[in-house]
Write a protein that holds these residues in place. Sequence first.
Motif, PDB file in Angstrom:
ATOM      1  N   UNK A  59       0.832  -1.207   0.000  1.00  0.00           N
ATOM      2  CA  UNK A  59       0.000   0.000   0.000  1.00  0.00           C
ATOM      3  C   UNK A  59       0.868   1.260   0.000  1.00  0.00           C
ATOM      4  N   UNK A  60       1.897   1.261   0.824  1.00  0.00           N
ATOM      5  CA  UNK A  60       2.775   2.431   0.932  1.00  0.00           C
ATOM      6  C   UNK A  60       3.499   2.672  -0.390  1.00  0.00           C
ATOM      7  N   UNK A 118       2.095   6.862  -6.730  1.00  0.00           N
ATOM      8  CA  UNK A 118       1.029   7.789  -7.118  1.00  0.00           C
ATOM      9  C   UNK A 118       1.425   9.235  -6.804  1.00  0.00           C
ATOM     10  N   UNK A 119       1.972   9.470  -5.618  1.00  0.00           N
ATOM     11  CA  UNK A 119       2.391  10.822  -5.227  1.00  0.00           C
ATOM     12  C   UNK A 119       3.498  11.327  -6.145  1.00  0.00           C
ATOM     13  N   UNK A 120       4.424  10.463  -6.513  1.00  0.00           N
ATOM     14  CA  UNK A 120       5.511  10.843  -7.414  1.00  0.00           C
ATOM     15  C   UNK A 120       4.957  11.239  -8.778  1.00  0.00           C
ATOM     16  N   UNK A 121       4.064  10.432  -9.307  1.00  0.00           N
ATOM     17  CA  UNK A 121       3.483  10.699 -10.620  1.00  0.00           C
ATOM     18  C   UNK A 121       2.657  11.983 -10.615  1.00  0.00           C
ATOM     19  N   UNK A 122       1.958  12.232  -9.520  1.00  0.00           N
ATOM     20  CA  UNK A 122       1.136  13.448  -9.405  1.00  0.00           C
ATOM     21  C   UNK A 122       1.948  14.662  -8.971  1.00  0.00           C
ATOM     22  N   UNK A 123       3.244  14.473  -8.759  1.00  0.00           N
ATOM     23  CA  UNK A 123       4.155  15.519  -8.279  1.00  0.00           C
ATOM     24  C   UNK A 123       3.668  16.111  -6.956  1.00  0.00           C
ATOM     25  N   UNK A 124       3.116  15.267  -6.127  1.00  0.00           N
ATOM     26  CA  UNK A 124       2.670  15.644  -4.792  1.00  0.00           C
ATOM     27  C   UNK A 124       3.819  15.323  -3.832  1.00  0.00           C
ATOM     28  N   UNK A 125       4.796  16.203  -3.791  1.00  0.00           N
ATOM     29  CA  UNK A 125       6.004  15.932  -3.038  1.00  0.00           C
ATOM     30  C   UNK A 125       5.776  15.921  -1.529  1.00  0.00           C
ATOM     31  N   UNK A 126       4.802  16.659  -1.036  1.00  0.00           N
ATOM     32  CA  UNK A 126       4.524  16.621   0.405  1.00  0.00           C
ATOM     33  C   UNK A 126       4.007  15.252   0.819  1.00  0.00           C
ATOM     34  N   UNK A 127       3.119  14.663   0.012  1.00  0.00           N
ATOM     35  CA  UNK A 127       2.650  13.306   0.311  1.00  0.00           C
ATOM     36  C   UNK A 127       3.794  12.322   0.167  1.00  0.00           C
ATOM     37  N   UNK A 128       4.588  12.472  -0.901  1.00  0.00           N
ATOM     38  CA  UNK A 128       5.747  11.593  -1.131  1.00  0.00           C
ATOM     39  C   UNK A 128       6.658  11.607   0.088  1.00  0.00           C
ATOM     40  N   UNK A 151       6.040  12.723   3.084  1.00  0.00           N
ATOM     41  CA  UNK A 151       5.323  12.327   4.287  1.00  0.00           C
ATOM     42  C   UNK A 151       5.252  10.827   4.492  1.00  0.00           C
ATOM     43  N   UNK A 152       5.511  10.067   3.445  1.00  0.00           N
ATOM     44  CA  UNK A 152       5.526   8.611   3.554  1.00  0.00           C
ATOM     45  C   UNK A 152       6.859   8.071   4.060  1.00  0.00           C
ATOM     46  N   UNK A 187       4.219   1.558   8.329  1.00  0.00           N
ATOM     47  CA  UNK A 187       3.561   2.387   7.322  1.00  0.00           C
ATOM     48  C   UNK A 187       4.418   3.494   6.743  1.00  0.00           C
ATOM     49  N   UNK A 188       5.728   3.489   7.031  1.00  0.00           N
ATOM     50  CA  UNK A 188       6.630   4.531   6.523  1.00  0.00           C
ATOM     51  C   UNK A 188       7.855   3.913   5.870  1.00  0.00           C
ATOM     52  N   UNK A 189       8.378   4.603   4.866  1.00  0.00           N
ATOM     53  CA  UNK A 189       9.573   4.150   4.157  1.00  0.00           C
ATOM     54  C   UNK A 189      10.794   4.396   5.039  1.00  0.00           C
ATOM     55  N   UNK A 190      11.527   3.336   5.323  1.00  0.00           N
ATOM     56  CA  UNK A 190      12.785   3.493   6.058  1.00  0.00           C
ATOM     57  C   UNK A 190      13.984   3.408   5.124  1.00  0.00           C
ATOM     58  N   UNK A 191      13.821   2.708   4.002  1.00  0.00           N
ATOM     59  CA  UNK A 191      14.881   2.715   2.991  1.00  0.00           C
ATOM     60  C   UNK A 191      14.281   2.532   1.609  1.00  0.00           C
TER      61      UNK A 191
END
Length: 138
Positions: free
Chosen positions: A7-8, A14-24, A26-27, A114-118
């Motif tokens: 899911x993450x 999706x955030x990358x493709x939409x250029x939603x860098x804050x969501x990107x 924030x993950x 639920x968060x990217x560590x690497x």
Amino acid sequence: MTATARDVVEQLLRASLEQDMETFVGLFAPDGFIEWPYRPDGVPGRVEGRDRVREFVIGQAGGLVKFEEYRDTVIHETTDPQVVIVEYEAYGTVIPTGAPMHQTIIAVLRIRDGLVVSYRDYLNPLVLAEVLASVGRG
């Protein structure tokens, strides 16, 4: 309920493709990182920490390429529920020149709580070197 690693990764793409860098950004975990094992000169090998990731993706990378489409995306779940491997073809435009760009990417991500560590991004360094040279950064 915490999002699964898959899911993450789907949210991140999706955030990358939409250029939603804050969501990107924030993950990412506060101490999460992006790493490029194969890269041309001038590209950092690793950007560590959510704040530095934000600075990098918005400052350095934000004005370079706009991705319009990801094709042939395959997300591989592994025997480790925290690790996901994603393969995809990225198509976009080099913003300063308007030239088309096609990049092949394989990334290995570790997700915890639920968060990217690497995020190890095995992109094609030759394509990136060509893009950087076309805009006078390489």
